[in-house]
Design an enzyme around this catalytic site. Structure first.
Site, PDB file in Angstrom:
ATOM      1  N   LYS A  48       9.465  61.749  39.051  1.00 56.51           N
ATOM      2  CA  LYS A  48       8.536  62.639  39.763  1.00 56.51           C
ATOM      3  C   LYS A  48       7.083  62.227  39.491  1.00 56.51           C
ATOM      4  O   LYS A  48       6.294  62.107  40.417  1.00 56.51           O
ATOM      5  CB  LYS A  48       8.749  64.104  39.343  1.00 56.51           C
ATOM      6  CG  LYS A  48      10.122  64.655  39.679  1.00 56.51           C
ATOM      7  CD  LYS A  48      10.221  66.155  39.418  1.00 56.51           C
ATOM      8  CE  LYS A  48      10.009  66.563  37.981  1.00 56.51           C
ATOM      9  NZ  LYS A  48      11.042  66.086  37.035  1.00 56.51           N
ATOM     10  N   ARG A  79      16.210  70.528  27.619  1.00 59.46           N
ATOM     11  CA  ARG A  79      15.536  70.426  28.923  1.00 59.46           C
ATOM     12  C   ARG A  79      16.558  70.201  30.032  1.00 59.46           C
ATOM     13  O   ARG A  79      16.432  70.746  31.126  1.00 59.46           O
ATOM     14  CB  ARG A  79      14.516  69.282  28.906  1.00 59.46           C
ATOM     15  CG  ARG A  79      13.300  69.599  28.044  1.00 59.46           C
ATOM     16  CD  ARG A  79      12.502  68.368  27.728  1.00 59.46           C
ATOM     17  NE  ARG A  79      11.837  67.809  28.884  1.00 59.46           N
ATOM     18  CZ  ARG A  79      11.399  66.549  28.943  1.00 59.46           C
ATOM     19  NH1 ARG A  79      11.584  65.727  27.930  1.00 59.46           N
ATOM     20  NH2 ARG A  79      10.801  66.120  30.026  1.00 59.46           N
ATOM     21  N   ARG A  97      10.351  75.303  39.530  1.00 55.93           N
ATOM     22  CA  ARG A  97      11.523  74.936  38.741  1.00 55.93           C
ATOM     23  C   ARG A  97      12.521  76.085  38.640  1.00 55.93           C
ATOM     24  O   ARG A  97      13.549  75.935  37.989  1.00 55.93           O
ATOM     25  CB  ARG A  97      11.077  74.536  37.337  1.00 55.93           C
ATOM     26  CG  ARG A  97      11.016  73.015  37.137  1.00 55.93           C
ATOM     27  CD  ARG A  97      10.451  72.730  35.757  1.00 55.93           C
ATOM     28  NE  ARG A  97      10.844  71.451  35.256  1.00 55.93           N
ATOM     29  CZ  ARG A  97       9.984  70.501  34.882  1.00 55.93           C
ATOM     30  NH1 ARG A  97       8.692  70.673  35.003  1.00 55.93           N
ATOM     31  NH2 ARG A  97      10.428  69.377  34.378  1.00 55.93           N
ATOM     32  N   ARG A 137      10.350  55.915  27.633  1.00 56.69           N
ATOM     33  CA  ARG A 137       9.129  56.379  28.300  1.00 56.69           C
ATOM     34  C   ARG A 137       7.944  56.432  27.336  1.00 56.69           C
ATOM     35  O   ARG A 137       8.063  56.886  26.201  1.00 56.69           O
ATOM     36  CB  ARG A 137       9.381  57.768  28.889  1.00 56.69           C
ATOM     37  CG  ARG A 137       8.160  58.372  29.533  1.00 56.69           C
ATOM     38  CD  ARG A 137       8.514  59.314  30.613  1.00 56.69           C
ATOM     39  NE  ARG A 137       8.933  60.609  30.109  1.00 56.69           N
ATOM     40  CZ  ARG A 137       9.228  61.630  30.916  1.00 56.69           C
ATOM     41  NH1 ARG A 137       9.167  61.478  32.222  1.00 56.69           N
ATOM     42  NH2 ARG A 137       9.603  62.786  30.414  1.00 56.69           N
ATOM     43  N   ARG A 148       6.234  61.315  24.064  1.00 57.89           N
ATOM     44  CA  ARG A 148       6.090  62.771  24.028  1.00 57.89           C
ATOM     45  C   ARG A 148       7.091  63.405  23.063  1.00 57.89           C
ATOM     46  O   ARG A 148       8.231  62.978  22.995  1.00 57.89           O
ATOM     47  CB  ARG A 148       6.330  63.337  25.443  1.00 57.89           C
ATOM     48  CG  ARG A 148       5.085  63.328  26.281  1.00 57.89           C
ATOM     49  CD  ARG A 148       5.368  63.590  27.721  1.00 57.89           C
ATOM     50  NE  ARG A 148       6.381  64.614  27.971  1.00 57.89           N
ATOM     51  CZ  ARG A 148       6.775  64.943  29.204  1.00 57.89           C
ATOM     52  NH1 ARG A 148       6.244  64.355  30.248  1.00 57.89           N
ATOM     53  NH2 ARG A 148       7.697  65.856  29.389  1.00 57.89           N
TER      54      ARG A 148
HETATM   55  P1  AMP Z   1       7.629  67.875  32.520  1.00 59.99           P
HETATM   56  O1  AMP Z   1       6.462  67.099  32.023  1.00 59.99           O
HETATM   57  O2  AMP Z   1       7.546  68.151  34.002  1.00 59.99           O
HETATM   58  O3  AMP Z   1       8.947  67.288  32.121  1.00 59.99           O
HETATM   59  O4  AMP Z   1       7.534  69.323  31.836  1.00 59.99           O
HETATM   60  C1  AMP Z   1       7.506  69.442  30.418  1.00 59.99           C
HETATM   61  C2  AMP Z   1       7.813  70.865  30.001  1.00 59.99           C
HETATM   62  O5  AMP Z   1       6.859  71.771  30.563  1.00 59.99           O
HETATM   63  C3  AMP Z   1       9.155  71.398  30.454  1.00 59.99           C
HETATM   64  O6  AMP Z   1      10.213  71.010  29.593  1.00 59.99           O
HETATM   65  C4  AMP Z   1       8.901  72.916  30.395  1.00 59.99           C
HETATM   66  O7  AMP Z   1       8.913  73.381  29.067  1.00 59.99           O
HETATM   67  C5  AMP Z   1       7.474  73.004  30.903  1.00 59.99           C
HETATM   68  N1  AMP Z   1       7.406  73.157  32.367  1.00 59.99           N
HETATM   69  C6  AMP Z   1       7.001  72.218  33.278  1.00 59.99           C
HETATM   70  N2  AMP Z   1       7.061  72.684  34.524  1.00 59.99           N
HETATM   71  C7  AMP Z   1       7.511  73.967  34.423  1.00 59.99           C
HETATM   72  C8  AMP Z   1       7.793  74.988  35.371  1.00 59.99           C
HETATM   73  N3  AMP Z   1       7.627  74.817  36.698  1.00 59.99           N
HETATM   74  N4  AMP Z   1       8.245  76.174  34.913  1.00 59.99           N
HETATM   75  C9  AMP Z   1       8.412  76.401  33.590  1.00 59.99           C
HETATM   76  N5  AMP Z   1       8.178  75.475  32.642  1.00 59.99           N
HETATM   77  C10 AMP Z   1       7.727  74.263  33.043  1.00 59.99           C
END
Ligand code: AMP
Length: 212
Positions: free
Chosen positions: A13, A161, A83, A117, A150
């Site tokens: 993404k 996750r 999400r 990553r 990360r």
């Molecule tokens: P990402 O970088 O998109 O993988 O997001 C990292 C973390 O941010 C996720 O594991 C969630 O804890 C939080 N997060 C990201 N997007 C959302 C969302 N739309 N709703 C709730 N938590 C989110």
């Protein structure tokens, strides 16, 4: 043009969002980055939000939507939002998406990509040690920032996750399929092939009807 990218962690993404931003001159709304910024800040909510990120759990809908709402306009790509079904409903009250691009990848691919990553600590650009390495090891091509892994890419957090994805995010596939917005992308292919198929879909199905 208003697009959302849907897919499991490490489906591509972020990588595709960055390329879409340049190609179609869109605003980039990256939910994960917005939340990581709050977690690092002195905001009153920072420790609470950090707790969700560290545990690999989704942040409550009202918190994420507060961050997203003010950024909505007529020209954006959403990465990592919505999400949950509740988030999709909140979004639908304020704006109408043109398409939801669902990037599909296997669990094996997710694990391989996450463990390789690396992210830039300065500009958040994403690399992979084998599939998309930086020119100089550990250094960002774009801004010379240092690259890091990360915390939530650790295997134990990744499992949480993935569980959150399966339970809370996967139902969105059916939701957007039902209302005709979903477009499938095979995310297993190389970065260039995936991005080309995304652009072909946008150019044939969205762009001719919209001014971007
Ligand atoms: P990402 O970088 O998109 O993988 O997001 C990292 C973390 O941010 C996720 O594991 C969630 O804890 C939080 N997060 C990201 N997007 C959302 C969302 N739309 N709703 C709730 N938590 C989110």
């Amino acid at each position: 043009m208003r697009i959302a990218l849907l897919g499991p962690p490490a489906s591509g993404k972020g990588t595709n969002a960055e390329m879409l931003v340049k190609r179609y001159r869109l605003d980039y709304i990256c939910m994960g980055a917005l939340l990581r910024d709050v977690a690092k800040s002195n905001d009153k909510d920072s420790m609470r939000i950090k707790g969700y990120l560290d545990r690999g759990q989704l942040v409550p809908d009202r918190d994420v939507y507060r961050l997203v709402k003010s950024k909505l306009n007529d020209n954006f790509v959403l990465d990592g939002f919505p999400r949950t079904l509740e988030q999709a409903k909140m979004l639908n009250k304020d704006t109408k998406l043109d398409a939801v691009l669902y990037i599909e990848v296997s669990e094996e691919t997710i694990i391989d990509r996450i463990t390789g990553r690396r992210q830039c600590s300065r500009c958040s650009a994403i690399y992979h040690i084998r599939n998309n390495p930086p020119k100089k090891e550990g250094i960002c091509n774009a801004c010379n920032g240092s690259l890091y892994t990360r915390d939530d890419d650790r295997k134990d957090v990744l499992e949480k996750r993935l569980e959150a994805y399966r339970q809370q995010t996967e139902p969105l596939i059916y939701h957007y399929k039902k209302n005709g917005l979903l477009m499938f992308i095979d995310g297993e292919k190389s970065i260039d092939v995936v991005f080309n198929s995304i652009c072909n879909l946008i150019d044939s199905k969205i762009k001719p009807n919209r001014r971007i």
